[in-house]
Design an enzyme around this catalytic site. Structure first.
Site, PDB file in Angstrom:
ATOM      1  N   HIS A  94      10.238  -2.786   8.033  1.00  0.00           N
ATOM      2  CA  HIS A  94       9.075  -3.258   7.270  1.00  0.00           C
ATOM      3  C   HIS A  94       9.398  -3.605   5.813  1.00  0.00           C
ATOM      4  CE1 HIS A  94       4.930  -3.838   6.191  1.00  0.00           C
ATOM      5  NE2 HIS A  94       5.006  -2.905   5.252  1.00  0.00           N
ATOM      6  N   ASP A 128       9.195  -3.822  13.158  1.00  0.00           N
ATOM      7  CA  ASP A 128       8.391  -3.369  12.023  1.00  0.00           C
ATOM      8  C   ASP A 128       7.529  -2.221  12.522  1.00  0.00           C
ATOM      9  OD1 ASP A 128       6.460  -3.001  10.025  1.00  0.00           O
ATOM     10  OD2 ASP A 128       6.384  -5.116   9.510  1.00  0.00           O
ATOM     11  N   PHE A 134       0.826  -1.200   0.000  1.00  0.00           N
ATOM     12  CA  PHE A 134       0.000   0.000   0.000  1.00  0.00           C
ATOM     13  C   PHE A 134       0.865   1.258   0.000  1.00  0.00           C
ATOM     14  CE2 PHE A 134      -2.773   3.004   2.514  1.00  0.00           C
ATOM     15  CZ  PHE A 134      -3.770   3.134   1.564  1.00  0.00           C
ATOM     16  N   SER A 183       3.632  -6.625   2.646  1.00  0.00           N
ATOM     17  CA  SER A 183       2.638  -5.792   3.316  1.00  0.00           C
ATOM     18  C   SER A 183       1.241  -6.044   2.730  1.00  0.00           C
ATOM     19  CB  SER A 183       3.054  -4.325   3.210  1.00  0.00           C
ATOM     20  OG  SER A 183       2.339  -3.534   4.128  1.00  0.00           O
TER      21      SER A 183
END
Length: 275
Positions: free
Chosen positions: A247, A217, A47, A115
């Site tokens: 992340h 993260d 995203f 993700s």
């Protein structure tokens, strides 16, 4: 205001300006390198990101002879305002298109994602349990423990965006080149239309699964790992903790380990005698 999608971390992201950032990546299969079989791998970015975060991984797998598709999700790689006009159905449609292309052209397909890209490929695996040979996840998101996201259905009409979630990378000097803002209408779509139904369908997933999780993260909290681990029906489930990455681990210090171990995983789950 607090950003409901980020708990703090490295420097703020910048808007993607390099024309290479949004460009998808495609590689054709080289069956002479893969025991005569044509093997496809779909890699999906997250995203507010772009294929830029996945191309090094895609190139590494292409060198092994695998066909690779790294698609650009609609509304990404341009300006964050565009992303606010789109949602989960648009992103899943593009992910499905890339998957069907690989499925038509190859003998077996493995899917991988970072993700939100992880939740998109999990959706594929739930919808096509007999067509996904394996799943590779890097810090996938299917949930958040933050209570303030409950305000998103209202906030999205009052505030167009919050500060960005990109660039959560431990390695110095490396940038993800994602959006500088988090579009709230798009974020609400991801959580409400994407994550919620997916969590209910995780039991439909049976494919072998390789899960990479960063120990630190700042974007995705540990509840996603716990939910996926507890609910998928995959008997072959491997967890790999990444101690030197945040992340966006595909661009971080543990990237080579992801490339190498995922290549071996793809080889194993797509071999002629697999399963």
């Amino acid at each position: 205001m607090i950003n409901p999608l980020k708990r703090g971390g490295p420097a703020a992201p910048v808007e993607p300006t390099d024309p290479e950032v949004p460009r998808p990546f495609t590689a054709v299969a080289k069956p002479e390198l893969t025991d005569g079989r044509r093997i496809g791998v779909l890699l999906q970015h997250g995203f507010t990101g772009s294929p830029y975060s996945m191309k090094p991984w895609g190139r590494a797998l292409a060198e092994k002879g695998y066909a690779v598709e790294v698609p650009l999700l609609p509304g990404h790689g341009t300006q964050w305002e565009e992303l606010n006009s789109l949602g989960w159905k648009d992103w899943y449609a593009e992910t499905s298109r890339a998957f069907e292309k690989l499925r038509d052209e190859n003998d077996a397909v493995v899917v991988g994602g970072l993700s939100m890209g992880g939740s998109l490929v999990l959706r594929l695996a739930a919808d096509h349990p007999d067509a996904v040979a394996g799943i590779v996840l890097v810090n996938p998101a299917v949930n958040t423990a933050r209570l303030d996201v409950r305000a998103l259905p209202v906030l999205k009409w009052l505030v167009p965006s919050f500060p960005g979630i990109a660039n959560d990378i431990k390695k110095p000097g490396v940038e993800e080149l994602g959006y500088s803002r988090t579009p709230l209408k798009a974020a609400d779509s991801m959580m409400r239309e994407g994550w919620k139904p997916l969590r209910a369908d995780l039991a439909r997933i049976t494919a072998p699964l390789l899960f990479f999780k960063s120990t630190v993260d700042h974007v995705v909290d540990p509840t996603s790992l716990e939910i996926i681990r507890s609910n998928v029906s995959s008997r072959d489930f491997t967890e790999r903790m990444l101690s030197e990455s945040y992340h966006v681990a595909t661009l971080d210090n543990d990237a080579q380990a992801i490339f190498d171990e995922s290549a071996e995983f793809v080889r194993r789950v797509t071999s002629a005698d697999a399963g």
